[in-house]
Design a protein around this motif. Structure first.
Motif, PDB file in Angstrom:
ATOM      1  N   TRP A   1      21.297 -73.541  27.956  1.00 57.91           N
ATOM      2  CA  TRP A   1      19.843 -72.198  27.860  1.00 57.91           C
ATOM      3  C   TRP A   1      21.720 -71.117  27.379  1.00 57.91           C
ATOM      4  CZ3 TRP A   1      20.438 -67.496  30.167  1.00 57.91           C
ATOM      5  CH2 TRP A   1      19.227 -67.063  30.317  1.00 57.91           C
ATOM      6  N   THR A   2      20.646 -69.797  26.500  1.00 53.64           N
ATOM      7  CA  THR A   2      21.019 -68.728  26.563  1.00 53.64           C
ATOM      8  C   THR A   2      21.176 -67.534  26.389  1.00 53.64           C
ATOM      9  OG1 THR A   2      20.947 -68.293  23.603  1.00 53.64           O
ATOM     10  CG2 THR A   2      22.905 -70.070  24.617  1.00 53.64           C
ATOM     11  N   LEU A   3      21.914 -66.544  26.237  1.00 53.98           N
ATOM     12  CA  LEU A   3      21.212 -65.040  26.418  1.00 53.98           C
ATOM     13  C   LEU A   3      19.582 -64.358  25.905  1.00 53.98           C
ATOM     14  CD1 LEU A   3      23.757 -62.131  27.795  1.00 53.98           C
ATOM     15  CD2 LEU A   3      21.532 -63.674  29.202  1.00 53.98           C
ATOM     16  N   ASN A   4      19.422 -65.036  24.416  1.00 48.81           N
ATOM     17  CA  ASN A   4      18.437 -64.627  23.376  1.00 48.81           C
ATOM     18  C   ASN A   4      17.273 -66.024  24.051  1.00 48.81           C
ATOM     19  OD1 ASN A   4      19.806 -67.290  22.712  1.00 48.81           O
ATOM     20  ND2 ASN A   4      19.715 -66.005  20.802  1.00 48.81           N
ATOM     21  N   ASN A   5      18.055 -66.901  24.616  1.00 49.83           N
ATOM     22  CA  ASN A   5      16.481 -67.379  25.217  1.00 49.83           C
ATOM     23  C   ASN A   5      16.364 -68.865  24.501  1.00 49.83           C
ATOM     24  OD1 ASN A   5      14.733 -66.103  27.392  1.00 49.83           O
ATOM     25  ND2 ASN A   5      14.046 -65.034  26.109  1.00 49.83           N
ATOM     26  N   THR A   6      17.297 -69.507  23.748  1.00 48.18           N
ATOM     27  CA  THR A   6      18.121 -70.487  23.376  1.00 48.18           C
ATOM     28  C   THR A   6      17.767 -71.826  24.129  1.00 48.18           C
ATOM     29  OG1 THR A   6      18.567 -69.342  20.946  1.00 48.18           O
ATOM     30  CG2 THR A   6      19.607 -71.548  21.401  1.00 48.18           C
TER      31      THR A   6
ATOM     32  N   MET B   1      18.684 -68.150  16.665  1.00 47.17           N
ATOM     33  CA  MET B   1      19.996 -67.596  15.438  1.00 47.17           C
ATOM     34  C   MET B   1      19.838 -67.249  14.171  1.00 47.17           C
ATOM     35  SD  MET B   1      21.544 -71.338  14.561  1.00 47.17           S
ATOM     36  CE  MET B   1      23.730 -71.118  13.499  1.00 47.17           C
ATOM     37  N   ASP B   2      20.635 -66.261  14.329  1.00 42.69           N
ATOM     38  CA  ASP B   2      21.491 -65.168  13.021  1.00 42.69           C
ATOM     39  C   ASP B   2      21.177 -65.913  11.894  1.00 42.69           C
ATOM     40  OD1 ASP B   2      20.487 -63.175  14.251  1.00 42.69           O
ATOM     41  OD2 ASP B   2      22.415 -62.932  14.895  1.00 42.69           O
ATOM     42  N   TYR B   3      20.482 -65.747  10.652  1.00 46.13           N
ATOM     43  CA  TYR B   3      21.021 -66.331   9.370  1.00 46.13           C
ATOM     44  C   TYR B   3      22.012 -65.573   7.924  1.00 46.13           C
ATOM     45  CZ  TYR B   3      19.986 -71.051  10.356  1.00 46.13           C
ATOM     46  OH  TYR B   3      20.359 -72.580  11.638  1.00 46.13           O
ATOM     47  N   TYR B   4      22.390 -65.866   7.207  1.00 44.02           N
ATOM     48  CA  TYR B   4      23.294 -64.188   6.680  1.00 44.02           C
ATOM     49  C   TYR B   4      22.564 -64.374   5.002  1.00 44.02           C
ATOM     50  CZ  TYR B   4      25.417 -62.833  10.408  1.00 44.02           C
ATOM     51  OH  TYR B   4      25.870 -61.976  11.245  1.00 44.02           O
ATOM     52  N   PHE B   5      21.990 -63.425   4.492  1.00 45.28           N
ATOM     53  CA  PHE B   5      21.627 -63.889   2.976  1.00 45.28           C
ATOM     54  C   PHE B   5      22.022 -62.488   2.341  1.00 45.28           C
ATOM     55  CE2 PHE B   5      18.613 -65.803   5.775  1.00 45.28           C
ATOM     56  CZ  PHE B   5      17.944 -67.080   5.295  1.00 45.28           C
TER      57      PHE B   5
ATOM     58  N   LYS C   1      22.295 -59.387  -4.039  1.00 47.28           N
ATOM     59  CA  LYS C   1      23.170 -59.594  -5.527  1.00 47.28           C
ATOM     60  C   LYS C   1      24.438 -58.603  -5.802  1.00 47.28           C
ATOM     61  CE  LYS C   1      20.410 -62.789  -5.986  1.00 47.28           C
ATOM     62  NZ  LYS C   1      21.293 -64.350  -5.280  1.00 47.28           N
ATOM     63  N   LEU C   2      24.222 -57.628  -4.323  1.00 48.22           N
ATOM     64  CA  LEU C   2      25.106 -56.606  -4.797  1.00 48.22           C
ATOM     65  C   LEU C   2      26.755 -57.123  -2.988  1.00 48.22           C
ATOM     66  CD1 LEU C   2      23.306 -53.643  -4.682  1.00 48.22           C
ATOM     67  CD2 LEU C   2      24.676 -54.361  -6.709  1.00 48.22           C
ATOM     68  N   GLY C   3      27.100 -58.401  -3.288  1.00 46.69           N
ATOM     69  CA  GLY C   3      27.305 -58.664  -1.562  1.00 46.69           C
ATOM     70  C   GLY C   3      27.394 -58.147  -0.523  1.00 46.69           C
ATOM     71  N   LYS C   4      26.226 -57.980  -0.686  1.00 43.01           N
ATOM     72  CA  LYS C   4      25.352 -57.266   0.967  1.00 43.01           C
ATOM     73  C   LYS C   4      24.971 -57.874   1.649  1.00 43.01           C
ATOM     74  CE  LYS C   4      23.425 -53.567   3.983  1.00 43.01           C
ATOM     75  NZ  LYS C   4      23.108 -52.297   3.304  1.00 43.01           N
ATOM     76  N   ASN C   5      25.774 -58.540   3.050  1.00 45.03           N
ATOM     77  CA  ASN C   5      25.143 -59.889   3.753  1.00 45.03           C
ATOM     78  C   ASN C   5      24.177 -59.177   4.915  1.00 45.03           C
ATOM     79  OD1 ASN C   5      25.745 -61.947   2.190  1.00 45.03           O
ATOM     80  ND2 ASN C   5      28.317 -61.755   3.615  1.00 45.03           N
ATOM     81  N   VAL C   6      22.742 -59.565   4.466  1.00 46.48           N
ATOM     82  CA  VAL C   6      21.125 -58.797   5.516  1.00 46.48           C
ATOM     83  C   VAL C   6      21.750 -60.158   6.568  1.00 46.48           C
ATOM     84  CG1 VAL C   6      19.510 -58.275   5.834  1.00 46.48           C
ATOM     85  CG2 VAL C   6      20.694 -57.953   4.369  1.00 46.48           C
ATOM     86  N   ASP C   7      21.345 -59.879   7.894  1.00 53.08           N
ATOM     87  CA  ASP C   7      21.257 -61.217   9.192  1.00 53.08           C
ATOM     88  C   ASP C   7      19.980 -61.068   9.446  1.00 53.08           C
ATOM     89  OD1 ASP C   7      22.070 -58.757  10.476  1.00 53.08           O
ATOM     90  OD2 ASP C   7      21.539 -59.978  11.921  1.00 53.08           O
ATOM     91  N   PHE C   8      19.470 -61.976   9.702  1.00 57.78           N
ATOM     92  CA  PHE C   8      17.694 -62.065  10.030  1.00 57.78           C
ATOM     93  C   PHE C   8      18.067 -63.431  10.826  1.00 57.78           C
ATOM     94  CE2 PHE C   8      17.110 -60.487   6.260  1.00 57.78           C
ATOM     95  CZ  PHE C   8      16.178 -59.364   6.249  1.00 57.78           C
ATOM     96  N   GLU C   9      17.648 -62.923  11.933  1.00 60.52           N
ATOM     97  CA  GLU C   9      17.316 -63.873  13.408  1.00 60.52           C
ATOM     98  C   GLU C   9      15.987 -64.944  12.943  1.00 60.52           C
ATOM     99  OE1 GLU C   9      16.320 -61.923  17.097  1.00 60.52           O
ATOM    100  OE2 GLU C   9      16.471 -64.428  17.990  1.00 60.52           O
TER     101      GLU C   9
ATOM    102  N   VAL D   1      10.331 -66.100  11.213  1.00 58.78           N
ATOM    103  CA  VAL D   1      11.538 -64.849  10.950  1.00 58.78           C
ATOM    104  C   VAL D   1      11.377 -63.944  12.073  1.00 58.78           C
ATOM    105  CG1 VAL D   1      12.472 -63.616   9.872  1.00 58.78           C
ATOM    106  CG2 VAL D   1      10.889 -65.630   8.644  1.00 58.78           C
ATOM    107  N   ALA D   2      11.686 -63.610  13.017  1.00 57.86           N
ATOM    108  CA  ALA D   2      11.932 -62.471  13.995  1.00 57.86           C
ATOM    109  C   ALA D   2      11.766 -61.451  13.267  1.00 57.86           C
ATOM    110  CB  ALA D   2      13.199 -62.689  14.794  1.00 57.86           C
ATOM    111  N   ASP D   3      10.802 -60.281  13.175  1.00 55.82           N
ATOM    112  CA  ASP D   3      11.207 -58.746  12.816  1.00 55.82           C
ATOM    113  C   ASP D   3      12.230 -57.931  12.990  1.00 55.82           C
ATOM    114  OD1 ASP D   3       8.200 -56.751  12.481  1.00 55.82           O
ATOM    115  OD2 ASP D   3       9.668 -57.764  10.868  1.00 55.82           O
TER     116      ASP D   3
END
Length: 393
Positions: A104-109, A138-142, A146-154, A190-192
C-alpha cells in the motif's frame, strides 16, 4: 568499520527477521540455527534449506509516481535444486521461489498477489506463474501540444493480471526456449488533477480508445544463463530475448507486437570487486495502450516517466565485498525513450546514480540483501533490495 557493520546488522536484521526467530523459539525442539557454521554470523541458510522457512522481505516503497511512500511485505520461500551434470560438466540450476505479497502507498495504491518460479528437473522444464489484483493511482506523461512540453495526468487503474510461462532446457542446460502468456483485465479512469480545460480535452482525444479493456500477449522467449548463482551473481552472463503478439485471437482488445532484448554480464574485476553490466532494448509496434509501452526502468527513475514506442538503456554496477558478509555498492546508468528512431537524438536522457550496501543473509544460497540509495532526474529515492537489483527485470 567492522564495528559499524556489526551495529548495523543488529539494528536492521532484528527488524526484518523477527518473524522466523519467534517461530524458532516456539518450536525449540527443531533446533533452528540462525548462526552460520563457518563464521558464526547471522545467517538464514539453515532456516531456509532445512526447515523450509521463508525470508520476510519488508520493502519501503519510495516510487514517486505512486505517492512517494508506502510499504510492502512478501514472505519468500526458496527451495534449492541440485546441479545438472551433462557429459561430466556441472550446471547450476535455478531454485524454486514462491511468494505472496501485499502493499500500500500514500496515494491509496494497493495490490495483493502471489507468484512462483520453479524447475521440474526430470523434464528440464522452467516455469513461472503469477496473479493478483491491483488498484493503482499513477502518473503518466503526455506530450499533447507537440512543443516538447510533457503534461502529467493521474490515472486510477484497476487490474487483474495473470501470467505464466514455460521453457525447455536444450542439450546445453544454459539455453532455454519456450512460451509465455499474459492476460490483464483493466479498468481506467482519469483523475481530474489538471482540471477540465484544454489539457484534459486533448488527453481525452488521445486516450479515449485505451481507457478500459483486456490486454493479452502470447510470446516466444529464449534465454542463455551462465551466472554462477541466481540471486547475487559474481560471474557469468544472462541474455533474454522475447517477442510478444497481442491480438483478439489471444483475448486482447488491441493489436500490437512487442520485442525485448536484455543482456547482463558479471565478472570479478578484483577478487573482492564484482562488476555488473546491463543493456536493455525494447520496441512496440502497432496500437499498444499507453500503459503497456516500454519505459526506462532503472533505480532512481520514476516508473513510466520516460516511455515511448522504443527504449534503450545501459547500467554499470560495482560491488565491493568489504568483508565476507558486508558489501558496498556503486552504480550508474542512462537511457532514452522515444517513438521513432529518428527522434533518438532529441529525446531526453534519463539518468541515475547511487550507492548502497548488501549483507550476505544466506551464505549457502549466495543471497545478499540490502538497501540502495539513488539520485535521478526527479530527485532522491531508495530501495530495499532482495538479491540483485536486476532480479526483477
Amino acid at each position: 568499520m567492522k564495528r559499524f557493520f556489526k551495529v548495523a546488522s543488529g539494528a536492521i536484521f532484528l527488524l526484518l527477521f523477527t518473524v522466523p526467530a519467534v517461530m524458532a523459539q516456539e518450536k525449540e525442539h527443531t533446533k533452528v540455527s540462525f548462526r552460520d557454521s563457518i563464521d558464526h554470523q547471522f545467517d538464514l541458510s539453515d532456516w531456509i534449506i532445512n526447515k523450509k522457512g521463508f525470508v520476510p522481505v519488508a520493502t519501503i516503497i519510495t516510487e514517486p509516481s505512486l505517492g512517494g511512500f508506502g510499504a510492502a511485505l512478501a514472505p519468500v520461500f526458496i527451495e534449492q535444486n541440485k546441479p545438472k551434470i551433462v557429459n561430466g560438466k556441472v550446471y547450476p540450476q535455478i531454485p524454486n521461489v514462491t511468494t505472496a505479497f501485499g502493499g500500500w502507498t500514500l496515494n491509496n495504491t494497493w495490490a495483493v498477489g502471489a507468484a512462483r518460479v520453479g524447475l521440474i528437473p526430470k523434464w528440464g522444464i522452467k516455469y513461472s506463474v503469477a496473479g493478483g489484483y491491483a488498484n493503482v493511482n499513477m502518473d503518466y506523461y503526455f506530450n499533447l501540444d507537440k512543443l516538447g512540453k510533457n503534461v502529467d495526468f493521474e490515472f486510477n487503474i484497476r487490474t487483474i493480471p495473470v501470467m505464466f510461462s514455460v521453457s525447455k532446457q536444450l542439450k546445453n542446460p544454459r539455453f532455454t526456449v519456450g512460451l509465455k502468456y499474459l492476460f490483464m483485465h483493466n479498468e481506467l479512469e482519469v483523475a481530474d488533477n489538471n482540471g477540465n480545460g484544454v489539457w484534459r480535452q486533448k488527453l481525452d482525444s488521445v486516450v479515449s480508445n485505451y481507457i478500459s479493456g483486456n490486454v493479452a500477449k502470447l510470446g516466444l522467449q529464449a534465454s542463455y544463463d551462465s551466472r554462477d548463482n541466481t540471486f547475487t551473481p559474481n560471474s557469468g552472463m544472462k541474455i533474454n530475448l522475447s517477442a510478444d503478439w497481442s491480438n483478439p485471437v489471444v483475448g486482447s482488445k488491441y493489436k500490437f507486437a512487442q520485442f525485448e532484448g536484455a543482456f547482463y554480464y558479471f565478472f570479478p574485476l578484483l577478487p573482492n570487486l564484482i562488476t555488473g553490466t546491463r543493456f536493455d532494448v525494447q520496441q512496440v509496434a502497432g496500437t499498444a495502450p499507453f500503459y503497456i509501452k516500454p519505459f526506462v526502468d532503472m533505480r532512481g527513475v520514476p516508473t513510466a516517466r520516460y516511455a515511448g514506442n522504443s527504449t534503450m538503456l545501459a547500467e554499470l554496477e560495482e560491488r565491493w565485498d568489504v568483508t565476507k558478509r558486508w558489501s558496498l555498492m556503486a552504480y550508474g546508468g542512462a537511457g532514452k525513450a522515444f517513438d521513432k528512431y529518428s527522434e533518438f537524438g532529441s529525446a531526453d536522457w534519463a539518468w541515475s546514480y547511487g550507492t548502497g550496501f548488501r549483507y550476505l543473509i544466506a551464505r549457502k544460497l549466495k543471497l545478499r540483501m540490502g538497501v540502495d540509495f539513488a539520485m535521478g532526474p526527479e530527485g532522491f529515492t531508495y530501495y530495499v533490495v532482495f538479491g540483485s537489483s536486476w532480479l526483477r527485470q
